[in-house]
Design an enzyme around this catalytic site. Sequence first.
Site, PDB file in Angstrom:
ATOM      1  N   LYS A  13       0.837  -1.211   0.000  1.00  0.00           N
ATOM      2  CA  LYS A  13       0.000   0.000   0.000  1.00  0.00           C
ATOM      3  C   LYS A  13       0.870   1.259   0.000  1.00  0.00           C
ATOM      4  O   LYS A  13       0.651   2.175  -0.782  1.00  0.00           O
ATOM      5  CB  LYS A  13      -0.938   0.010   1.232  1.00  0.00           C
ATOM      6  CG  LYS A  13      -1.833  -1.223   1.339  1.00  0.00           C
ATOM      7  CD  LYS A  13      -2.742  -1.178   2.551  1.00  0.00           C
ATOM      8  CE  LYS A  13      -2.027  -1.209   3.888  1.00  0.00           C
ATOM      9  NZ  LYS A  13      -1.277  -2.468   4.149  1.00  0.00           N
ATOM     10  N   ARG A 127      11.925  -5.264   5.060  1.00  0.00           N
ATOM     11  CA  ARG A 127      11.680  -3.856   4.706  1.00  0.00           C
ATOM     12  C   ARG A 127      12.568  -2.898   5.501  1.00  0.00           C
ATOM     13  O   ARG A 127      12.781  -3.084   6.693  1.00  0.00           O
ATOM     14  CB  ARG A 127      10.215  -3.535   4.985  1.00  0.00           C
ATOM     15  CG  ARG A 127       9.899  -2.049   4.904  1.00  0.00           C
ATOM     16  CD  ARG A 127       8.430  -1.764   4.955  1.00  0.00           C
ATOM     17  NE  ARG A 127       7.771  -2.281   6.127  1.00  0.00           N
ATOM     18  CZ  ARG A 127       6.453  -2.270   6.287  1.00  0.00           C
ATOM     19  NH1 ARG A 127       5.675  -1.793   5.337  1.00  0.00           N
ATOM     20  NH2 ARG A 127       5.910  -2.751   7.386  1.00  0.00           N
ATOM     21  N   ARG A 172      -0.631  -9.007  13.109  1.00  0.00           N
ATOM     22  CA  ARG A 172      -1.224  -7.974  12.237  1.00  0.00           C
ATOM     23  C   ARG A 172      -2.040  -8.626  11.126  1.00  0.00           C
ATOM     24  O   ARG A 172      -3.107  -8.130  10.749  1.00  0.00           O
ATOM     25  CB  ARG A 172      -0.123  -7.090  11.655  1.00  0.00           C
ATOM     26  CG  ARG A 172       0.445  -6.119  12.687  1.00  0.00           C
ATOM     27  CD  ARG A 172       1.830  -5.606  12.339  1.00  0.00           C
ATOM     28  NE  ARG A 172       1.913  -4.902  11.088  1.00  0.00           N
ATOM     29  CZ  ARG A 172       3.066  -4.619  10.469  1.00  0.00           C
ATOM     30  NH1 ARG A 172       4.222  -4.965  11.023  1.00  0.00           N
ATOM     31  NH2 ARG A 172       3.057  -3.980   9.323  1.00  0.00           N
TER      32      ARG A 172
HETATM   33  P1  AP5 Z   1       4.853  -1.679   1.827  1.00  0.00           P
HETATM   34  O1  AP5 Z   1       4.480  -0.855   0.654  1.00  0.00           O
HETATM   35  O2  AP5 Z   1       5.672  -1.034   2.890  1.00  0.00           O
HETATM   36  O3  AP5 Z   1       3.567  -2.412   2.430  1.00  0.00           O
HETATM   37  P2  AP5 Z   1       2.290  -1.824   3.176  1.00  0.00           P
HETATM   38  O4  AP5 Z   1       1.092  -2.495   2.579  1.00  0.00           O
HETATM   39  O5  AP5 Z   1       2.319  -0.340   3.184  1.00  0.00           O
HETATM   40  O6  AP5 Z   1       2.556  -2.460   4.607  1.00  0.00           O
HETATM   41  P3  AP5 Z   1       2.485  -1.862   6.065  1.00  0.00           P
HETATM   42  O7  AP5 Z   1       3.242  -2.818   6.939  1.00  0.00           O
HETATM   43  O8  AP5 Z   1       2.903  -0.425   6.121  1.00  0.00           O
HETATM   44  O9  AP5 Z   1       0.960  -1.977   6.351  1.00  0.00           O
HETATM   45  P4  AP5 Z   1       0.255  -2.035   7.675  1.00  0.00           P
HETATM   46  O10 AP5 Z   1      -1.141  -1.783   7.244  1.00  0.00           O
HETATM   47  O11 AP5 Z   1       0.487  -3.239   8.503  1.00  0.00           O
HETATM   48  O12 AP5 Z   1       0.979  -0.880   8.540  1.00  0.00           O
HETATM   49  P5  AP5 Z   1       0.514   0.553   8.992  1.00  0.00           P
HETATM   50  O13 AP5 Z   1       1.705   1.421   9.040  1.00  0.00           O
HETATM   51  O14 AP5 Z   1      -0.681   1.037   8.245  1.00  0.00           O
HETATM   52  O15 AP5 Z   1       5.644  -2.977   1.281  1.00  0.00           O
HETATM   53  C1  AP5 Z   1       6.231  -3.905   2.177  1.00  0.00           C
HETATM   54  C2  AP5 Z   1       7.607  -4.349   1.631  1.00  0.00           C
HETATM   55  O16 AP5 Z   1       7.405  -5.146   0.467  1.00  0.00           O
HETATM   56  C3  AP5 Z   1       8.511  -3.183   1.216  1.00  0.00           C
HETATM   57  O17 AP5 Z   1       9.832  -3.495   1.590  1.00  0.00           O
HETATM   58  C4  AP5 Z   1       8.364  -3.115  -0.303  1.00  0.00           C
HETATM   59  O18 AP5 Z   1       9.582  -2.678  -0.931  1.00  0.00           O
HETATM   60  C5  AP5 Z   1       8.049  -4.563  -0.674  1.00  0.00           C
HETATM   61  N1  AP5 Z   1       7.082  -4.653  -1.767  1.00  0.00           N
HETATM   62  C6  AP5 Z   1       5.978  -3.886  -1.965  1.00  0.00           C
HETATM   63  N2  AP5 Z   1       5.312  -4.281  -3.053  1.00  0.00           N
HETATM   64  C7  AP5 Z   1       6.004  -5.331  -3.568  1.00  0.00           C
HETATM   65  C8  AP5 Z   1       5.813  -6.188  -4.711  1.00  0.00           C
HETATM   66  N3  AP5 Z   1       4.753  -6.035  -5.533  1.00  0.00           N
HETATM   67  N4  AP5 Z   1       6.725  -7.174  -4.915  1.00  0.00           N
HETATM   68  C9  AP5 Z   1       7.804  -7.351  -4.079  1.00  0.00           C
HETATM   69  N5  AP5 Z   1       8.029  -6.553  -2.999  1.00  0.00           N
HETATM   70  C10 AP5 Z   1       7.147  -5.569  -2.733  1.00  0.00           C
HETATM   71  O19 AP5 Z   1      -0.010   0.260  10.489  1.00  0.00           O
HETATM   72  C11 AP5 Z   1       0.893  -0.090  11.522  1.00  0.00           C
HETATM   73  C12 AP5 Z   1       0.124  -0.213  12.830  1.00  0.00           C
HETATM   74  O20 AP5 Z   1      -0.455   1.060  13.177  1.00  0.00           O
HETATM   75  C13 AP5 Z   1      -1.064  -1.183  12.827  1.00  0.00           C
HETATM   76  O21 AP5 Z   1      -0.647  -2.522  13.082  1.00  0.00           O
HETATM   77  C14 AP5 Z   1      -1.940  -0.596  13.932  1.00  0.00           C
HETATM   78  O22 AP5 Z   1      -1.455  -0.965  15.212  1.00  0.00           O
HETATM   79  C15 AP5 Z   1      -1.747   0.886  13.770  1.00  0.00           C
HETATM   80  N6  AP5 Z   1      -2.749   1.498  12.871  1.00  0.00           N
HETATM   81  C16 AP5 Z   1      -2.509   2.088  11.667  1.00  0.00           C
HETATM   82  N7  AP5 Z   1      -3.651   2.526  11.109  1.00  0.00           N
HETATM   83  C17 AP5 Z   1      -4.643   2.196  11.985  1.00  0.00           C
HETATM   84  C18 AP5 Z   1      -6.061   2.339  11.948  1.00  0.00           C
HETATM   85  N8  AP5 Z   1      -6.690   2.911  10.905  1.00  0.00           N
HETATM   86  N9  AP5 Z   1      -6.764   1.857  12.995  1.00  0.00           N
HETATM   87  C19 AP5 Z   1      -6.164   1.280  14.067  1.00  0.00           C
HETATM   88  N10 AP5 Z   1      -4.816   1.096  14.148  1.00  0.00           N
HETATM   89  C20 AP5 Z   1      -4.063   1.549  13.117  1.00  0.00           C
END
Ligand code: AP5
Length: 228
Positions: A13, A127, A172
């Site tokens: 994402k 990552r 997660r």
């Molecule tokens: P990346 O693009 O970083 O993946 P992402 O989908 O953004 O993953 P996140 O871990 O950021 O998502 P998340 O939803 O768990 O975390 P968030 O910060 O929102 O890609 C991952 C890796 O793969 C990278 O190294 C990239 O280079 C590689 N990659 C990407 N695409 C690829 C492809 N096609 N092929 C190969 N490699 C690829 O949330 C973190 C925490 O915050 C949550 O657990 C929760 O505790 C809290 N939180 C956040 N938002 C909320 C909410 N709305 N409500 C409640 N708690 C929340």
Amino acid sequence: MRLLLLGPPGAGKGTQAHRLMARYSIPQLATGDMLRKEVADRSELGRTAAEIMERGDLVSDDLIIAMIAGRIDQEDCRNGFILDGFPRSPAQAEALDTMLSSRASALDRVIEIGVDDDILVSRITGRFTCRACGAGYHDVFRKPARSGVCDVCGSTDFVRRADDNEDTVRSRLAVYHCRTEPLLPYYASRGILVTVDGMAGIDAVTEQILAALAASSTIDSDGGRPLE
Ligand code: AP5
């Protein structure tokens, strides 16, 4: 354009949001990034969120909704935004609908980035991010052109997230399947959901998303069934 990127942790994402921001000149609203800033600033919200994030749970809906509520009114969102990580529960989706409808607005498109669970652990544990500019990399899938040097800004200072370890990733993922996946039929029933194959390479995923957005000029965002 008001766009929502949905998908499990590590689906890509953030990676795709950065590309779409540049393409459409609209901001990425990433609740995870906002929370990590609160944690770094040691604010009251950050102190509450830190422990929840480290165990892979969701921060409470009330805190998240309050955090994002004013953000969509800021000047840089005038032409739209890319939501990344919000909403991720039925209560958050309903709050978003209320926020947008009170502004005579609605989501244009929801893109689900579909990826098998097995690959997500390796994506997340590999990552790392440039501390200076936030550019994202991966030990295997997206290395900097020069080892140890950011392609974008030349910094040599990189960070890894506290919640990017195998145990937390599995929590997660479980939370995603239980709390966030129910949003998919909700948006599908409104005719605004498109699923792209997130198992493809990063460029190929971008192409799928751009094709879906190009085909969306006749989106019908009315109607839809209520969330359960
Ligand atoms: P990346 O693009 O970083 O993946 P992402 O989908 O953004 O993953 P996140 O871990 O950021 O998502 P998340 O939803 O768990 O975390 P968030 O910060 O929102 O890609 C991952 C890796 O793969 C990278 O190294 C990239 O280079 C590689 N990659 C990407 N695409 C690829 C492809 N096609 N092929 C190969 N490699 C690829 O949330 C973190 C925490 O915050 C949550 O657990 C929760 O505790 C809290 N939180 C956040 N938002 C909320 C909410 N709305 N409500 C409640 N708690 C929340």
